[in-house]
Design a protein around this motif. Structure first.
Motif, short mmCIF file in Angstrom:
data_model
loop_
_atom_site.label_atom_id
_atom_site.label_comp_id
_atom_site.label_asym_id
_atom_site.label_seq_id
_atom_site.Cartn_x
_atom_site.Cartn_y
_atom_site.Cartn_z
N ASN A 50 0.83 -1.21 0.00
CA ASN A 50 0.00 0.00 0.00
C ASN A 50 0.86 1.26 0.00
O ASN A 50 0.36 2.36 -0.25
CB ASN A 50 -0.94 0.01 1.21
CG ASN A 50 -0.22 -0.21 2.53
OD1 ASN A 50 0.77 -0.92 2.61
ND2 ASN A 50 -0.73 0.39 3.58
N PRO A 103 -14.79 1.77 -6.40
CA PRO A 103 -14.67 2.88 -5.45
C PRO A 103 -14.20 4.17 -6.13
O PRO A 103 -13.32 4.14 -7.00
CB PRO A 103 -13.61 2.37 -4.47
CG PRO A 103 -13.71 0.89 -4.54
CD PRO A 103 -14.04 0.58 -5.98
N LYS A 132 -10.54 4.92 -6.33
CA LYS A 132 -9.75 4.27 -7.36
C LYS A 132 -9.94 4.95 -8.71
O LYS A 132 -8.99 5.10 -9.49
CB LYS A 132 -10.10 2.77 -7.42
CG LYS A 132 -9.71 2.03 -6.14
CD LYS A 132 -9.95 0.53 -6.21
CE LYS A 132 -9.49 -0.14 -4.92
NZ LYS A 132 -9.65 -1.60 -4.94
N GLU A 140 -6.98 -1.46 2.26
CA GLU A 140 -8.34 -1.68 1.77
C GLU A 140 -8.85 -3.06 2.21
O GLU A 140 -8.07 -3.91 2.65
CB GLU A 140 -8.39 -1.51 0.26
CG GLU A 140 -7.44 -2.37 -0.52
CD GLU A 140 -7.32 -1.89 -1.97
OE1 GLU A 140 -8.02 -2.48 -2.80
OE2 GLU A 140 -6.53 -0.97 -2.25
N PRO A 141 -10.16 -3.30 2.10
CA PRO A 141 -10.72 -4.56 2.60
C PRO A 141 -10.06 -5.81 2.02
O PRO A 141 -9.86 -6.80 2.74
CB PRO A 141 -12.20 -4.47 2.21
CG PRO A 141 -12.49 -3.01 2.18
CD PRO A 141 -11.23 -2.37 1.65
N ASN A 200 -5.92 1.79 -1.47
CA ASN A 200 -6.80 2.74 -2.13
C ASN A 200 -8.23 2.53 -1.66
O ASN A 200 -8.96 1.71 -2.20
CB ASN A 200 -6.70 2.59 -3.65
CG ASN A 200 -5.33 3.00 -4.15
OD1 ASN A 200 -4.80 4.03 -3.75
ND2 ASN A 200 -4.73 2.20 -5.02
N VAL A 201 -8.59 3.26 -0.64
CA VAL A 201 -9.89 3.06 -0.01
C VAL A 201 -10.61 4.40 0.08
O VAL A 201 -9.98 5.45 0.25
CB VAL A 201 -9.71 2.43 1.40
CG1 VAL A 201 -8.91 3.35 2.32
CG2 VAL A 201 -11.03 2.07 2.04
N ASP A 202 -11.93 4.36 -0.06
CA ASP A 202 -12.75 5.55 0.08
C ASP A 202 -12.94 5.82 1.57
O ASP A 202 -13.67 5.09 2.25
CB ASP A 202 -14.10 5.34 -0.61
CG ASP A 202 -14.91 6.63 -0.70
OD1 ASP A 202 -14.65 7.55 0.11
OD2 ASP A 202 -15.79 6.72 -1.58
N LEU A 216 -15.91 3.71 4.74
CA LEU A 216 -15.24 2.58 5.39
C LEU A 216 -16.28 1.54 5.78
O LEU A 216 -17.40 1.88 6.19
CB LEU A 216 -14.47 3.07 6.61
CG LEU A 216 -13.32 4.03 6.30
CD1 LEU A 216 -12.70 4.58 7.58
CD2 LEU A 216 -12.26 3.36 5.45
#
Length: 322
Positions: free
Chosen positions: A50, A110, A113, A281-282, A311-313, A317
């Motif tokens: 990440n 997302p 991304k 990210e998940p 890369n997560v919004d 979450l």
């Protein structure tokens, strides 16, 4: 790239890829946590992909493909379909080389991304969130642009590039008993198998998959590829099925595939955010989820865990979605 499925990458391809991509990637750090070691009974070594500039391990394979093109091939640029991270990473590599990049992304991908792709100059065409829609839309885009197709995972150049991550892990940890990585299409797992089968054949490779997108698990158990068209899971990076090239590595080198529920993935994600203090990210939480779920397999072992992306919004979450 034509006939990618017929070209199984070699250990030498991985070594060549590592030299080719060094100027464009980061040698990401290994993180450890006394708390997580205590919780699992294992020594866990988290490889933080990440921390790559585009936020995901896929910059390795994408860079190998982009910078391996001849000048003539590169003129028309590159093209792909992706739920996000491969699109971001291919756009980044194309930007670094100064060539165009066209990507097909599910409209449900997302926003974080999509924003990353756009920031690196990638041109996005949206499709419905299914494998069939993704591939049909991509066929039209490639016909219009003529760019070199860099498949997100079923491409020998991509697999060779992803294999460089495992090489670094072994060098940074002085050896591991097990490496655990998420599995969707199987690019990271295939690269890991490619590298470890030569560099550290005693190291087991275990894949981690969401229960709600467990086609790789079912493929592994039945001995042939099972492909779900549109699975639904918070692990949005793991929605795609295995293909023939990645199936070669999974069927020949993976020790086991374990699955985790949506809640187990969320719980593991919260644990890593809290105790490793990193954004992930998940999809990246699935390995820790399966380690926690199967302690008898991992206790007392030195375990490498690939944190595949971050890369997560932040406004969406998973533990905020009630």
């Amino acid at each position: 790239m034509k006939d990618a499925e017929m070209q199984i990458p070699t250990y030498d391809d991985m070594l060549a890829a590592h030299e080719r991509i060094k100027p464009y990637i980061r040698r990401t750090p290994i993180r450890t946590s006394d708390y997580l070691n205590e919780l699992t009974g294992a020594q866990l070594f988290f490889k933080c992909e990440n921390f790559q500039e585009p936020g995901a391990f896929k910059v390795r394979g994408a860079s190998n493909a982009v910078f391996g093109l001849s000048e003539e091939q590169a003129k028309l640029g590159v093209a792909t379909h992706s739920s996000g991270n491969h699109a971001s990473c291919l756009s980044y590599a194309a930007m670094r080389r100064g060539i165009p990049c066209n990507v097909v992304m599910p409209r449900t991908a997302p926003q974080a991304k999509k924003d990353t792709v756009a920031r690196y100059g990638g041109r996005i065409t949206e499709c419905d969130p299914s494998t069939s829609s993704r591939e049909a839309t991509f066929a039209k885009v490639q016909a219009e642009t003529g760019g070199d197709f860099v498949h997100p995972y079923n491409d020998p150049r991509v697999i060779a590039g992803q294999g460089t991550c495992a090489k670094e892990m072994i060098e940074q940890t002085d050896g591991l008993d097990i490496v655990v990585a998420p599995i969707g299409g199987g690019g990271m797992i295939s690269g890991t198998c490619l590298t470890l089968s030569t560099l550290a054949p005693e190291t087991q490779v275990i894949a981690a998959e969401p229960e709600q997108a467990d086609d790789a698990y079912r493929s592994f158990k039945t001995g042939h590829i099972i492909a779900d068209d549109a699975p639904k899971t918070i692990a949005d990076g793991l929605l795609v099925p295995l293909k023939d090239l990645t199936w070669h590595f999974v069927s020949n080198h993976v020790t086991e595939i374990f699955t985790a529920s949506e809640q187990e993935i969320i719980d593991a994600m919260k644990l890593t955010w809290k105790h490793l203090r990193i954004v992930m990210e998940p999809s990246c939480a699935v390995p820790l989820a399966v380690i926690l779920k199967n302690p008898e397999i991992f206790a007392g072992r030195r375990v490498g865990v690939v944190v595949t992306g971050g890369n997560v919004d932040l406004d969406k979450l998973p533990w905020m979605q009630k």
